[in-house]
Design a protein around this motif. Structure first.
Motif, short mmCIF file in Angstrom:
data_model
loop_
_atom_site.label_atom_id
_atom_site.label_comp_id
_atom_site.label_asym_id
_atom_site.label_seq_id
_atom_site.Cartn_x
_atom_site.Cartn_y
_atom_site.Cartn_z
N UNK A 49 0.82 -1.21 0.00
CA UNK A 49 0.00 0.00 0.00
C UNK A 49 0.86 1.26 0.00
N UNK A 50 1.95 1.23 0.77
CA UNK A 50 2.85 2.39 0.82
C UNK A 50 3.47 2.64 -0.55
N UNK A 51 3.93 1.56 -1.20
CA UNK A 51 4.52 1.70 -2.53
C UNK A 51 3.51 2.29 -3.51
N UNK A 52 2.26 1.81 -3.44
CA UNK A 52 1.23 2.33 -4.34
C UNK A 52 0.94 3.80 -4.04
N UNK A 53 0.90 4.14 -2.74
CA UNK A 53 0.63 5.53 -2.36
C UNK A 53 1.78 6.43 -2.79
N UNK A 54 3.03 5.95 -2.62
CA UNK A 54 4.19 6.75 -3.03
C UNK A 54 4.18 6.96 -4.55
N UNK A 55 3.83 5.91 -5.31
CA UNK A 55 3.75 6.04 -6.75
C UNK A 55 2.69 7.05 -7.16
N UNK A 56 1.52 6.94 -6.50
CA UNK A 56 0.44 7.88 -6.80
C UNK A 56 0.85 9.31 -6.46
N UNK A 57 1.54 9.47 -5.31
CA UNK A 57 1.98 10.81 -4.91
C UNK A 57 2.98 11.37 -5.91
N UNK A 58 3.89 10.50 -6.38
CA UNK A 58 4.89 10.95 -7.36
C UNK A 58 4.21 11.36 -8.67
N UNK A 59 3.27 10.52 -9.10
CA UNK A 59 2.55 10.84 -10.34
C UNK A 59 1.75 12.12 -10.19
N UNK A 60 1.12 12.28 -9.02
CA UNK A 60 0.34 13.49 -8.78
C UNK A 60 1.22 14.73 -8.78
N UNK A 61 2.39 14.62 -8.16
CA UNK A 61 3.31 15.75 -8.13
C UNK A 61 3.79 16.08 -9.54
N UNK A 62 4.07 15.01 -10.32
CA UNK A 62 4.49 15.23 -11.70
C UNK A 62 3.40 15.91 -12.51
N UNK A 63 2.15 15.48 -12.27
CA UNK A 63 1.02 16.09 -12.98
C UNK A 63 0.87 17.55 -12.59
N UNK A 64 1.03 17.84 -11.30
CA UNK A 64 0.93 19.23 -10.85
C UNK A 64 2.02 20.09 -11.49
N UNK A 65 3.23 19.56 -11.53
CA UNK A 65 4.34 20.32 -12.12
C UNK A 65 4.09 20.57 -13.61
N UNK A 66 3.67 19.49 -14.31
CA UNK A 66 3.41 19.62 -15.74
C UNK A 66 2.23 20.57 -15.98
N UNK A 67 1.24 20.48 -15.11
CA UNK A 67 0.08 21.35 -15.25
C UNK A 67 0.44 22.81 -15.07
N UNK A 68 1.28 23.08 -14.07
CA UNK A 68 1.70 24.46 -13.84
C UNK A 68 2.49 24.99 -15.04
N UNK A 69 3.37 24.14 -15.59
CA UNK A 69 4.17 24.57 -16.75
C UNK A 69 3.26 24.89 -17.93
N UNK A 70 2.24 24.03 -18.14
CA UNK A 70 1.31 24.27 -19.24
C UNK A 70 0.49 25.54 -19.01
N UNK A 71 0.07 25.75 -17.76
CA UNK A 71 -0.70 26.97 -17.45
C UNK A 71 0.13 28.22 -17.70
N UNK A 72 1.42 28.14 -17.36
CA UNK A 72 2.30 29.28 -17.61
C UNK A 72 2.42 29.56 -19.11
N UNK A 73 2.53 28.47 -19.89
CA UNK A 73 2.61 28.63 -21.34
C UNK A 73 1.30 29.22 -21.88
N UNK A 74 0.19 28.71 -21.36
CA UNK A 74 -1.12 29.19 -21.80
C UNK A 74 -1.28 30.67 -21.48
N UNK A 75 -0.86 31.05 -20.27
CA UNK A 75 -0.98 32.46 -19.88
C UNK A 75 -0.16 33.35 -20.81
N UNK A 76 1.07 32.90 -21.14
CA UNK A 76 1.93 33.67 -22.04
C UNK A 76 1.31 33.76 -23.44
N UNK A 77 0.85 32.60 -23.95
CA UNK A 77 0.26 32.58 -25.29
C UNK A 77 -1.02 33.41 -25.34
#
Length: 302
Positions: A49-77
């Motif tokens: 369960x811990x491994x699954x939660x850590x994987x989910x947390x990592x994926x979520x953090x990656x999604x947040x980072x990618x989402x912020x980068x895309x939002x910054x690009x969208x704001x600029x465009x």
């Protein structure tokens, strides 16, 4: 009691004590091992369960980072596009009369409205197709059930004479068995056969009656009629489904045609609009004759 006997007794007592202690230690060890096994199992489950939660947390953090980068690009465009839009709107508003701009916007609205209507038609057609598929499936199911009932009714009618013969044979056999048991002195068996014979005597007239035959024949006719009606309904539902699929395909083709022809339709609509002053071609001019040099007349210039 001799010294040896007393010593032997003490030794056996000590052995029994040690055996009891060993048995108790084994019980404790077994309990400990059971608890250890359960704890290890729980730990393994927690690690999963811990491994699954850590994987989910990592994926979520990656999604947040990618989402912020895309939002910054969208704001600029968006900012750049808005600035370009404002500049273009200012320039075109100055060059195109309001009437012309309204005509272009109206053409776009008309063409896009036709596409939206076509898209709505496709959605409605898809919904009707789904409903027709459900109706066809239900009609097919009813037809299969009606056909099975018809077949069963046919089997019942066809097997009726055989069933009557079987019941008659059973009754005759019961009579013979009851008599044989009685003559052999098997009173209990004879009485059992007699009870069965009583039921057979009550059932056989009904089984072999004309009313029962008519009942089976009527059921066969009714089931045949119901099977025909259900088969007809299933055929109609299948035909309606095929027609609806054709209608859906037509609607989808029309939508595709309008979507793919949007650019051409807009170009044609713009071509029909009257030209603006800036777009009106200038009238051709006649080149002027060269002027004679100073001090000469026009005739001398020739």
């Amino acid at each position: 009691m001799s010294t040896i006997e007393a010593e032997l007794k003490d030794l056996k007592a000590a052995r029994e004590k040690i055996d009891a202690e060993i048995a108790e230690a084994n019980k404790t060890l077994q309990k400990t091992q059971a608890r250890l096994g359960e704890a290890n199992s729980q730990r393994a489950s927690l690690l999963t369960k811990i491994a699954a939660a850590e994987k989910a947390a990592t994926e979520l953090e990656g999604t947040k980072t990618a989402g912020k980068a895309e939002r910054d690009k969208v704001a600029k465009d968006l900012a750049e596009a808005q600035a370009a839009f404002d500049d273009l709107q200012k320039r075109l508003s100055a060059e195109l009369p309001a009437e012309r701009r309204a005509a272009i916007a109206g053409a776009v609205t008309k063409i896009d409205g036709a596409i939206a209507d076509a898209r709505t038609d496709v959605g409605n057609a898809q919904k009707k197709t789904a409903e027709a598929e459900a109706s066809a499936a239900e009609a097919k199911k009813k037809a299969a059930t009606a056909e099975a009932d018809f077949k069963q009714a046919g089997d019942d009618l066809k097997n009726w004479p055989k069933n009557v013969e079987t019941a008659r044979g059973q009754m005759t056999k019961l009579v013979a068995d009851a008599k044989a048991a009685l003559e052999a002195g098997r009173i209990n068996d004879a009485y059992l056969r007699l009870l069965e014979l009583k039921d057979s005597l009550a059932a056989l007239p009904n089984i072999s009656s004309q009313a029962n035959e008519d009942k089976l024949a009527n059921a066969f006719k009714e089931k045949a009629k119901a099977a025909d009606a259900a088969a007809s309904d299933a055929a109609k539902a299948a035909d309606a489904l095929n027609k609806q699929k054709t209608a859906q395909a037509t609607a989808e083709a029309e939508l595709k045609k309008k979507e793919q022809g949007r650019a051409a339709d807009l170009k044609a609509a713009l071509a029909e609009l009257p030209l603006t002053i800036a777009e009106t071609p200038a009238a051709p001019t006649t080149p002027e004759a060269p002027k004679p040099p100073p001090g000469k007349t026009a005739e001398a210039a020739k």
